[in-house]
Design an enzyme around this catalytic site. Structure first.
Site, PDB file in Angstrom:
ATOM      1  N   ARG A  36       0.828  -1.217   0.000  1.00 33.54           N
ATOM      2  CA  ARG A  36       0.000   0.000   0.000  1.00 33.54           C
ATOM      3  C   ARG A  36       0.856   1.259   0.000  1.00 33.54           C
ATOM      4  O   ARG A  36       0.424   2.310  -0.469  1.00 33.54           O
ATOM      5  CB  ARG A  36      -0.959  -0.013   1.206  1.00 33.54           C
ATOM      6  CG  ARG A  36      -2.038   1.089   1.152  1.00 33.54           C
ATOM      7  CD  ARG A  36      -3.117   0.832   2.184  1.00 33.54           C
ATOM      8  NE  ARG A  36      -4.225   1.782   2.113  1.00 33.54           N
ATOM      9  CZ  ARG A  36      -4.373   2.819   2.929  1.00 33.54           C
ATOM     10  NH1 ARG A  36      -3.506   3.027   3.891  1.00 33.54           N
ATOM     11  NH2 ARG A  36      -5.407   3.630   2.796  1.00 33.54           N
ATOM     12  N   ILE A  62      -7.490   7.534  -1.169  1.00 32.94           N
ATOM     13  CA  ILE A  62      -7.305   6.082  -1.255  1.00 32.94           C
ATOM     14  C   ILE A  62      -8.132   5.537  -0.091  1.00 32.94           C
ATOM     15  O   ILE A  62      -8.041   6.029   1.041  1.00 32.94           O
ATOM     16  CB  ILE A  62      -5.819   5.665  -1.176  1.00 32.94           C
ATOM     17  CG1 ILE A  62      -5.659   4.141  -1.091  1.00 32.94           C
ATOM     18  CG2 ILE A  62      -5.070   6.329  -0.025  1.00 32.94           C
ATOM     19  CD1 ILE A  62      -4.199   3.668  -1.225  1.00 32.94           C
ATOM     20  N   SER A  63      -8.963   4.528  -0.368  1.00 31.78           N
ATOM     21  CA  SER A  63      -9.887   4.037   0.652  1.00 31.78           C
ATOM     22  C   SER A  63      -9.157   3.386   1.821  1.00 31.78           C
ATOM     23  O   SER A  63      -8.008   2.971   1.710  1.00 31.78           O
ATOM     24  CB  SER A  63     -10.842   3.004   0.050  1.00 31.78           C
ATOM     25  OG  SER A  63     -11.422   3.490  -1.125  1.00 31.78           O
ATOM     26  N   GLN A  64      -9.893   3.281   2.910  1.00 28.01           N
ATOM     27  CA  GLN A  64      -9.408   2.604   4.119  1.00 28.01           C
ATOM     28  C   GLN A  64      -9.172   1.114   3.786  1.00 28.01           C
ATOM     29  O   GLN A  64     -10.003   0.492   3.119  1.00 28.01           O
ATOM     30  CB  GLN A  64     -10.522   2.750   5.143  1.00 28.01           C
ATOM     31  CG  GLN A  64     -10.284   2.128   6.468  1.00 28.01           C
ATOM     32  CD  GLN A  64     -11.584   2.133   7.279  1.00 28.01           C
ATOM     33  OE1 GLN A  64     -12.564   2.768   6.907  1.00 28.01           O
ATOM     34  NE2 GLN A  64     -11.568   1.411   8.365  1.00 28.01           N
ATOM     35  N   PRO A  65      -8.053   0.540   4.211  1.00 27.43           N
ATOM     36  CA  PRO A  65      -7.759  -0.858   3.880  1.00 27.43           C
ATOM     37  C   PRO A  65      -8.895  -1.824   4.238  1.00 27.43           C
ATOM     38  O   PRO A  65      -9.215  -2.712   3.450  1.00 27.43           O
ATOM     39  CB  PRO A  65      -6.505  -1.172   4.700  1.00 27.43           C
ATOM     40  CG  PRO A  65      -5.851   0.139   4.894  1.00 27.43           C
ATOM     41  CD  PRO A  65      -6.944   1.170   4.941  1.00 27.43           C
TER      42      PRO A  65
END
Ligand code: SAH
Length: 217
Positions: A36, A62-65
């Protein structure tokens, strides 16, 4: 890398995904294998394995994992699948999907983001991902017929019928549906012989899907 040599933040990253209920081994493996830190802004590299969304270029995120892993798991992607993503952003979600399916077509309205994502994905050898600059809401312009899976990673007020029509029978579509400001509901739609079955999953917060190719300074 043997577990003992793994940096602690990467171990916590996996542990946190498991703790929050991600159990699909293939998804966990893809989350482990895709770095990431390559998808976040250079200044945020130290925060890359924290479970939070981060800002990227063009005012996007960028989205939350956890959300990436959750949406991927809910999509039930299989090796032979052809997947469409609307909202490339950093390219991280596309990279994760690329490990699990045959082909990913991902569309982004910002040229800067599309170019950067394409470069990252090339560097990682994700050669089954095609990044297209375009408006994902202009569904008739999306090449490729029907898809086995469709994932929308920008907030939409409703799921366009034309997008549902691009889903194969037996296909699954996941999208954050709701107002552009505030929270949306992640909706999972399955196309059956009889029609479409919708199920509400969880509350999420995504940047809005906006029409047209973005003008950039
Ligand atoms: N999946 C991304 C995060 C998505 S952020 C990741 O893994 O990093 C949402 C993205 O959708 C933003 O980059 C935004 O520019 C893009 N977007 C918004 N409206 C769009 C549209 N109509 N067509 C294509 N992309 C769009």
């Amino acid at each position: 890398m043997p577990a003992a040599q793994k940096p602690p933040e990467k171990m916590m990253f996996q542990l946190n995904l498991r703790r929050r209920g991600i159990s699909e081994q293939a998804v966990l493996r893809a989350m482990e294998e895709i770095p990431r830190e390559m998808f976040v802004e250079p200044a945020d590299r130290d925060s890359a394995y924290r479970d939070s969304a981060l800002g990227i270029a063009c005012g996007q995120t960028i989205s939350q994992p956890f959300v990436v892993a959750y949406m991927t798991e809910q999509l039930q992607v299989q090796k032979g699948h052809n997947v469409l993503e609307l909202g490339t952003g950093s390219g991280y979600q596309a990279a994760i999907l690329s490990r699990l399916c045959r082909q990913v077509l991902t569309i982004e309205r910002y040229r800067t983001l599309a170019d950067r994502a394409r470069r990252r994905l090339e560097k990682l050898g994700c050669d089954n991902v095609e990044v297209l600059l375009g408006d994902g809401l202009e569904i008739s312009a999306i090449p490729g017929g029907q898809f086995d899976r469709i994932i929308v990673t920008a907030a939409i007020e409703q799921i366009p019928d034309a997008l549902l029509e691009r889903l194969q029978t037996g296909g699954i579509l996941i999208a954050p549906v709701g107002p552009h400001r505030g929270t949306q509901t992640l909706i999972r739609t399955v196309r059956t012989e009889a029609g479409f079955e919708r199920r509400n999953l969880v509350e999420v917060r995504f940047v809005p899907a906006l029409p047209g190719i973005a003008r950039e300074l």
